[in-house]
Design an enzyme around this catalytic site. Structure first.
Site, PDB file in Angstrom:
ATOM      1  CB  ALA A  73      47.903  31.795 115.080  1.00 58.86           C
ATOM      2  CB  THR A  74      46.729  26.524 113.941  1.00 60.09           C
ATOM      3  OG1 THR A  74      47.607  27.009 112.921  1.00 60.09           O
ATOM      4  CG2 THR A  74      45.777  25.510 113.344  1.00 60.09           C
ATOM      5  CG  ASN A 153      49.473  34.043 105.012  1.00 64.67           C
ATOM      6  OD1 ASN A 153      48.312  34.460 105.060  1.00 64.67           O
ATOM      7  ND2 ASN A 153      49.782  32.901 104.449  1.00 64.67           N
ATOM      8  CD  GLN A 181      52.475  36.552 108.432  1.00 65.68           C
ATOM      9  OE1 GLN A 181      53.474  37.264 108.551  1.00 65.68           O
ATOM     10  NE2 GLN A 181      52.565  35.241 108.253  1.00 65.68           N
ATOM     11  CB  ALA A 202      55.602  33.583 120.143  1.00 68.24           C
ATOM     12  CG  HIS A 203      56.035  30.699 114.735  1.00 70.32           C
ATOM     13  ND1 HIS A 203      56.294  30.537 113.397  1.00 70.32           N
ATOM     14  CD2 HIS A 203      54.733  30.405 114.898  1.00 70.32           C
ATOM     15  CE1 HIS A 203      55.186  30.145 112.779  1.00 70.32           C
ATOM     16  NE2 HIS A 203      54.222  30.051 113.675  1.00 70.32           N
ATOM     17  CB  THR A 242      50.690  21.836 132.117  1.00 70.28           C
ATOM     18  OG1 THR A 242      50.020  20.865 132.924  1.00 70.28           O
ATOM     19  CG2 THR A 242      51.824  22.475 132.900  1.00 70.28           C
ATOM     20  CB  CYS A 328      50.307  25.904 105.882  1.00 71.74           C
ATOM     21  SG  CYS A 328      50.759  26.885 107.286  1.00 71.74           S
TER      22      CYS A 328
HETATM   23  N1  PLP Z   1      47.389  32.801 110.252  1.00 75.23           N
HETATM   24  C1  PLP Z   1      48.333  33.387 109.511  1.00 75.23           C
HETATM   25  C2  PLP Z   1      47.991  34.610 108.713  1.00 75.23           C
HETATM   26  C3  PLP Z   1      49.623  32.850 109.471  1.00 75.23           C
HETATM   27  O1  PLP Z   1      50.554  33.435 108.704  1.00 75.23           O
HETATM   28  C4  PLP Z   1      49.904  31.691 110.236  1.00 75.23           C
HETATM   29  C5  PLP Z   1      51.252  31.059 110.194  1.00 75.23           C
HETATM   30  O2  PLP Z   1      51.726  30.648 109.155  1.00 75.23           O
HETATM   31  C6  PLP Z   1      48.884  31.114 110.999  1.00 75.23           C
HETATM   32  C7  PLP Z   1      47.642  31.695 110.984  1.00 75.23           C
HETATM   33  C8  PLP Z   1      49.129  29.885 111.846  1.00 75.23           C
HETATM   34  O3  PLP Z   1      49.902  30.225 112.965  1.00 75.23           O
HETATM   35  P1  PLP Z   1      50.597  29.095 113.878  1.00 75.23           P
HETATM   36  O4  PLP Z   1      51.780  28.625 113.123  1.00 75.23           O
HETATM   37  O5  PLP Z   1      50.973  29.818 115.149  1.00 75.23           O
HETATM   38  O6  PLP Z   1      49.594  28.033 114.149  1.00 75.23           O
END
Ligand code: PLP
Length: 392
Positions: A73-74, A153, A181, A202-203, A242, A328
């Site tokens: 997602a980042t 989150n 989330q 996905a995680h 890839t 984070c």
């Molecule tokens: N946005 C939210 C609300 C999240 O909870 C997270 C993950 O902690 C992220 C973004 C970042 O996702 P990723 O770990 O896939 O980069």
């Protein structure tokens, strides 16, 4: 010693065994490059990628070609915000967001500020909601993008994204949603919600780490992005590199499982969560719930323990793995920006703990965790009382 009970499922989830099973062939003999379509090795994995894309698209009511695979997602968020802003800089240089976004959004917005954009960070109310009216009021002639997360989150608050989406559509401004989330846990229809860009990963849904997607609306309106990665032009030029086939296949399997079990899991985890809250509250009536009781992710419980230090409480609870909020920022000594946005003072903000439940938690584990939380809090309170008595 037994492993601690895992109550940090909003940081990341364990891989579901069925996801691992689905991935294994692509980690073994189905190793081709999805771009090598001139032979069987490439074609078989290309087919797996396209089937996965179709499943993910159906889960949010979009077309397969609107889904671009990324590393998480980042990256999706960076691609969306930087890509859209740079493409439309002639229209304007203003972004609207809100204060409790994840750092992936806030830091990307800060990078755009460094590059000369204006960013409006809207406040939230005491339960963490941003008001759609405040979004409307913040939109100016040169606003290019509004970005608001679906569910928070740290505190699980579910934002009124459909109402905000309707405002953005009416005002002709692109609307992006960080759905990390909520994806797989709440219903998402990108058309009904007027979402133009959406990030998922996905995680958080028992899939592998290192894969996400960005939904990019291609019609009504079409969203154009400036690409952020030069290279082989994969993913229709939006994201060269890839494709991580095993991860993509795992992401699709995790999504399928999450959607099939959504109601049952929300119900079960919601009842565990309510039990935790009630039991802890009856032993320690001074605890404070962060976030909303009604519009909240079923698996999230975030509590302030007034007078206690969350960090030391967590360290003392050896049998429970939980966190102070976002993974984070847990290395950061600053109080959580989400707690600050709710209006908590520094001391109160530093007393907040997030318990996030998941698919593999059993009721027995929850009962053990409740007992350990209650007992540890009592112990710390007793010790600090004795300390105060001894020291006058
Ligand atoms: N946005 C939210 C609300 C999240 O909870 C997270 C993950 O902690 C992220 C973004 C970042 O996702 P990723 O770990 O896939 O980069």
């Amino acid at each position: 010693m037994n492993k601690p009970i895992y109550l940090d499922n909003q940081a990341t989830t364990p891989l579901d065994p069925a996801v691992l099973e689905a991935m294994l062939p692509y980690l073994k003999n189905k190793f081709g490059n999805a771009a090598s379509i001139h032979h069987r090795y490439g074609r078989e994995v290309k087919e797996a990628v396209e089937n996965s894309r179709k499943l993910l698209a159906e889960s949010i009511q979009c077309r397969p070609r609107d889904i671009i695979f990324t590393s998480g997602a980042t990256e999706s968020i960076n691609l969306a915000i930087k890509g859209v802003c740079r493409k439309y800089q002639n229209k304007g240089q203003h972004i609207v967001t809100q204060q409790t976004e994840h750092k992936a959004v806030l830091d990307t917005c800060a990078a755009m500020e460094q590059a000369g954009w204006r960013v409006t960070y809207l406040p939230v109310d005491a339960e963490g909601f941003v008001s759609p009216q405040s979004v409307y009021n913040a939109i100016e002639k040169d606003t290019v993008l509004v970005t608001v997360m679906h569910a928070n989150n740290e505190i699980g608050t579910i934002q009124p994204v459909a109402e905000i989406g309707a405002i953005c559509r009416q005002e002709n401004v692109f609307f992006m949603v960080d759905a990390c989330q909520s994806f797989g846990k709440l219903d998402i229809d990108v058309n009904e919600m007027n979402i133009d860009l959406m990030a998922a990963t996905a995680h958080k849904i028992y899939g592998p780490k290192g894969v996400g997607f960005l939904y990019i609306r291609q019609k009504g309106p079409k969203v154009r992005l400036e690409m952020q990665m030069d290279g082989g032009g994969h993913e229709r030029g939006f994201r060269s590199g890839t494709l991580a086939v095993p991860q993509i296949v795992g992401f699709a399997k995790a999504t399928e499982l999450s959607i099939d079990r959504k109601e049952e899991e929300n119900h079960r985890l919601g009842s565990f969560r309510d039990k935790m809250f009630q039991k802890i509250k009856s032993s320690h009536p001074d605890i404070i719930l962060n976030g909303s009781l009604e519009q909240r992710l079923a698996h999230n419980l975030n509590l302030c323990f007034p007078g206690l230090e969350a960090e030391s409480l967590i360290m003392k609870m050896k049998g429970v793995a939980c966190s102070t909020g976002s993974a984070c920022s847990s290395a950061n000594l600053e109080p959580s920006h989400v707690m600050k946005a709710l209006g908590r003072n520094n001391e109160m903000a530093h007393s907040a703990i997030r318990f996030s439940l998941g698919r593999f938690n059993t009721e027995k584990e929850i009962d053990i965790a409740i007992e350990e939380i209650i007992n540890t809090v009592s112990l710390i309170k007793q010790k600090s009382l004795q300390h105060r008595l001894v020291n006058g």
